[in-house]
Write a protein that holds these residues in place. Structure first.
Motif, short mmCIF file in Angstrom:
data_model
loop_
_atom_site.label_atom_id
_atom_site.label_comp_id
_atom_site.label_asym_id
_atom_site.label_seq_id
_atom_site.Cartn_x
_atom_site.Cartn_y
_atom_site.Cartn_z
N GLY A 28 -75.23 46.79 -74.05
CA GLY A 28 -75.62 45.87 -75.11
C GLY A 28 -76.29 44.60 -74.63
O GLY A 28 -76.50 43.68 -75.42
N VAL A 29 -76.60 44.54 -73.33
CA VAL A 29 -77.30 43.36 -72.81
C VAL A 29 -78.72 43.33 -73.37
O VAL A 29 -79.23 42.29 -73.79
CB VAL A 29 -77.33 43.38 -71.27
N LEU A 30 -79.37 44.49 -73.37
CA LEU A 30 -80.70 44.63 -73.97
C LEU A 30 -80.54 45.24 -75.35
O LEU A 30 -79.92 46.29 -75.51
CB LEU A 30 -81.59 45.52 -73.10
N ARG A 31 -81.10 44.57 -76.34
CA ARG A 31 -80.98 45.01 -77.73
C ARG A 31 -82.30 45.61 -78.21
O ARG A 31 -83.35 45.35 -77.63
CB ARG A 31 -80.61 43.83 -78.63
N PRO A 32 -82.23 46.39 -79.28
CA PRO A 32 -83.47 46.93 -79.86
C PRO A 32 -84.47 45.81 -80.13
O PRO A 32 -84.12 44.78 -80.71
CB PRO A 32 -83.00 47.59 -81.16
N GLY A 33 -85.70 46.01 -79.69
CA GLY A 33 -86.75 45.01 -79.91
C GLY A 33 -86.93 44.05 -78.75
O GLY A 33 -87.95 43.36 -78.68
N ASP A 34 -85.94 43.96 -77.84
CA ASP A 34 -86.09 43.07 -76.68
C ASP A 34 -87.26 43.56 -75.82
O ASP A 34 -87.40 44.75 -75.56
CB ASP A 34 -84.81 43.06 -75.84
N ARG A 35 -88.06 42.61 -75.36
CA ARG A 35 -89.21 42.96 -74.53
C ARG A 35 -88.84 42.80 -73.06
O ARG A 35 -88.26 41.78 -72.65
CB ARG A 35 -90.41 42.09 -74.87
N LEU A 36 -89.18 43.80 -72.27
CA LEU A 36 -88.95 43.72 -70.83
C LEU A 36 -89.97 42.77 -70.21
O LEU A 36 -91.06 42.58 -70.75
CB LEU A 36 -89.09 45.11 -70.20
N PRO A 37 -89.64 42.17 -69.09
CA PRO A 37 -90.62 41.33 -68.39
C PRO A 37 -91.85 42.15 -68.02
O PRO A 37 -91.81 43.37 -67.97
CB PRO A 37 -89.86 40.88 -67.13
N GLY A 38 -92.95 41.48 -67.78
CA GLY A 38 -94.17 42.16 -67.38
C GLY A 38 -93.98 42.95 -66.10
O GLY A 38 -93.04 42.70 -65.33
N GLU A 39 -94.88 43.87 -65.87
CA GLU A 39 -94.74 44.79 -64.73
C GLU A 39 -94.60 44.05 -63.40
O GLU A 39 -93.72 44.34 -62.60
CB GLU A 39 -95.94 45.72 -64.69
N ARG A 40 -95.47 43.08 -63.18
CA ARG A 40 -95.41 42.34 -61.90
C ARG A 40 -94.08 41.61 -61.76
O ARG A 40 -93.44 41.66 -60.70
CB ARG A 40 -96.58 41.35 -61.82
N ASP A 41 -93.67 40.93 -62.83
CA ASP A 41 -92.44 40.15 -62.80
C ASP A 41 -91.23 41.06 -62.62
O ASP A 41 -90.34 40.79 -61.79
CB ASP A 41 -92.32 39.35 -64.10
#
Length: 266
Positions: A28-41
């Motif tokens: 539950g740390v990442l929820r629906p709709g949460d955006r992952l950091p960019g590929e490089r980051d």
């Protein structure tokens, strides 16, 4: 935020990245709709190469766990929305027994969740509960109904997270999606009842303070008392609404009866 995507210590493979993201979703740390950091980051944070990260994200997307859109990056998929499909939601929303069963289910499962939360909450959990209670009090002072309604759902989700039980967490999230979407009843009707807003705030505070105090029995009882009140208030609101409809129809009928007949006798 860097701690969420902590570097992978051992074998730096796509499977390791997939496992890390899966754990974050499951816990539950990442929820629906949460955006992952960019590929490089993200590759830098996880300490993996970008080709490995791309492979991992492709696997996650194939399995329906993340969604990638051009210009919007990669987000966690709306997994909860799939628990109750639109046809199922429409079906349960139109049957009275489903409403009663929904509240019965919430009463028992939230009692368990609140008890677990009181017994298991960490310092970070308690800080979250304290913060949301402060925001609920502020919204109440400003009579901000929309904010109160949103915080209502956020509060119950937070208590579910504090229970530290994966199955409870995701079951409750699907349950609260129905609440947030107003599938079963219009919460605005309940908030319109005399003193209902005050009572609801007091009950949320009672649950939250029991969690903060580490008292499982008190937390479970407060959660069940809250749902009992919601059920009574919902029934009263529905009854009051029906009374208002009947009164309105009577008024219209009487007004029509007092009007002189058009084209009557001369």
């Amino acid at each position: 935020m860097n701690e969420v995507y902590a570097r992978i210590q051992h074998a730096r493979t796509a499977d390791e990245v997939v496992g890390r993201i899966e754990d974050l979703i499951l816990e539950g740390v990442l929820r629906p709709g949460d955006r992952l950091p960019g590929e490089r980051d993200l590759s830098s944070r996880l300490d993996v190469s970008r080709p490995i990260l791309r492979d991992a994200l492709k696997q996650l997307e194939t399995r329906g766990l993340v969604v990638s859109r051009h210009g919007d990056g990669t987000r966690i998929a709306d997994l909860i929305g799939e628990v109750f499909t639109p046809p199922v939601m429409e079906l349960v929303a139109t049957h009275g027994k489903a409403i009663a069963d929904y509240l019965e289910y919430r009463r028992e499962i939230e009692g368990v969740a609140a008890g677990f939360a009181a017994a298991r909450a960490t310092d970070d959990d308690r800080a979250l509960v304290s913060d949301i209670l402060a925001r609920m009090r502020q919204a109440h002072r400003h009579a901000d109904f929309e904010r109160e309604a949103a915080l209502d759902v956020e509060f119950h989700n937070t208590v579910g997270e504090c229970a530290h039980n994966i199955i409870l967490l995701h079951t409750l999230r699907s349950c609260y999606r129905l609440l947030a979407d107003g599938v079963f009843f219009n919460r605005g009707l309940i908030y319109a009842l005399p003193d209902a807003r005050d009572t609801l705030l007091q009950q949320h505070v009672a649950i939250g303070e029991a969690v903060l105090a580490g008292d499982p029995h008190k937390a479970a009882r407060a959660a069940r008392d809250h749902i009992d009140f919601v059920e009574r208030a919902m029934n009263e609101a529905e009854r009051t609404q029906n009374w208002q409809k009947i009164s309105r129809l009577r008024s219209l009928q009487r007004a029509a009866g007092r009007k002189p007949a058009q084209g009557g006798e001369r």
